[in-house]
Design an enzyme around this catalytic site. Structure first.
Site, short mmCIF file in Angstrom:
data_model
loop_
_atom_site.label_atom_id
_atom_site.label_comp_id
_atom_site.label_asym_id
_atom_site.label_seq_id
_atom_site.Cartn_x
_atom_site.Cartn_y
_atom_site.Cartn_z
N LYS A 184 -28.24 -50.77 -2.42
CA LYS A 184 -27.28 -49.75 -2.84
C LYS A 184 -25.88 -50.06 -2.30
CE LYS A 184 -30.43 -45.87 -3.57
NZ LYS A 184 -30.83 -44.50 -3.14
N ARG B 200 -38.66 -47.56 -0.34
CA ARG B 200 -38.59 -47.84 -1.77
C ARG B 200 -37.71 -49.07 -1.96
NH1 ARG B 200 -35.34 -46.54 -6.22
NH2 ARG B 200 -36.51 -46.21 -8.16
#
Length: 291
Positions: A237, A271
């Site tokens: 991210k 994740r």
């Protein structure tokens, strides 16, 4: 003498999640969730599944190296992503569930959706867990649907929608206190709806600047007061690559570094796009901090 990197205390709440189909996800030790994107516009291009064979090949590779669960997403939640109707989301998702069930009958499947109708169709098709990036805020029927179908649920914090969340990063009160209050109220509502197996996801990067996400990661142990296992979604991210002056494609090493911090903060499920490296991080964490 206390050390600088002391992991969060072992939680006292149950850590084995039960699917409505009888499959189990054991989080007594930290585990890895592999990401399978069924969308053509996910922010990390290399994670996009292009065919059924590609799906099965990726799934097998993730399971072989130690993924405990796979997360299927058919609606891109990257900032500014295009909105698609539920019918299109189901058309992408349901054939993938069927293919994975044929090839890997015992795999624990997570469905990344904020729509109750999509969640219901996926669970009825054989999915095991609902991973809701909106935490029920974008579909008033979500909690009741998950409760009716007796599914485990990931409760994530987000403001607005994927299309508006980048404009909603102002938190007048303390960031963590804001999350604690919202999670507290949502957990009450979930229990009233009959949902008992819940993971908390603080929503790194969702309606949060990189600096706010860094603060949240630093203060992750504070969420333990709510008594639920924590899922950390950090993989590639902006909060990873932006401080390094890199792109998502070059953010693997940074992701691994932050995965270790998340584990030290008490995360039970990572994740991840890159399952081998995430599994290695978990194993090294366990070697340094044996249970």
């Amino acid at each position: 003498m206390a050390t600088l990197f002391t992991p969060a205390l072992t939680p006292s709440y149950p850590l084995i999640l039960k699917s409505p189909h009888g499959r189990l996800l054991d989080l007594r030790q930290p585990q890895v969730m592999g990401i399978l994107n069924l969308t053509p516009d996910s922010f990390f291009a290399d994670s996009r599944v292009t065919s059924e064979q590609d799906l099965l090949t990726r799934a097998e590779a993730m399971l072989t190296v130690g993924a405990a669960t796979l997360d299927l997403g058919a609606y891109s939640t990257r900032p500014g992503a295009a909105d698609i109707p539920p019918e299109e989301e189901k058309a992408r998702l349901l054939p993938a569930i069927a293919a994975l069930r044929r090839a890997f009958p015992e795999v624990f499947l997570s469905i990344d959706t904020f729509r109750a109708s999509v969640a219901a169709a996926a669970l009825e098709a054989g999915a095991d867990l609902v991973n809701d990036v909106a935490g029920g805020t974008l579909d008033a029927d979500m909690f009741a649907t998950v409760g009716r179908l007796r599914a485990p649920y990931v409760l994530m914090h987000m403001r607005g929608t994927p299309q508006t969340m980048t404009t909603l990063t102002d938190y007048p009160d303390d960031l963590v206190l804001t999350l604690l209050r919202q999670f507290r109220d949502q957990l009450v509502a979930l229990r009233e709806a009959g949902v008992t197996d819940v993971l908390l996801d603080p929503g790194f990067g969702f309606a949060k600047t990189s600096a706010q996400s860094h603060e949240l990661l630093r203060r992750l142990p504070e969420l333990a007061v709510l008594g639920q296992p924590i899922l950390a979604g950090l993989s590639r991210k902006r909060l990873v690559y932006q401080p390094l002056g890199l792109t998502a494609e070059a953010a693997l090493n940074g992701t691994t570094a932050l995965h270790m911090l998340a584990l030290q903060g008490g995360a039970r499920l990572l994740r991840a796009h890159d399952v081998p490296e995430a599994v290695q991080a978990v194993r090294l964490f366990q070697a340094v901090f044996p249970a």
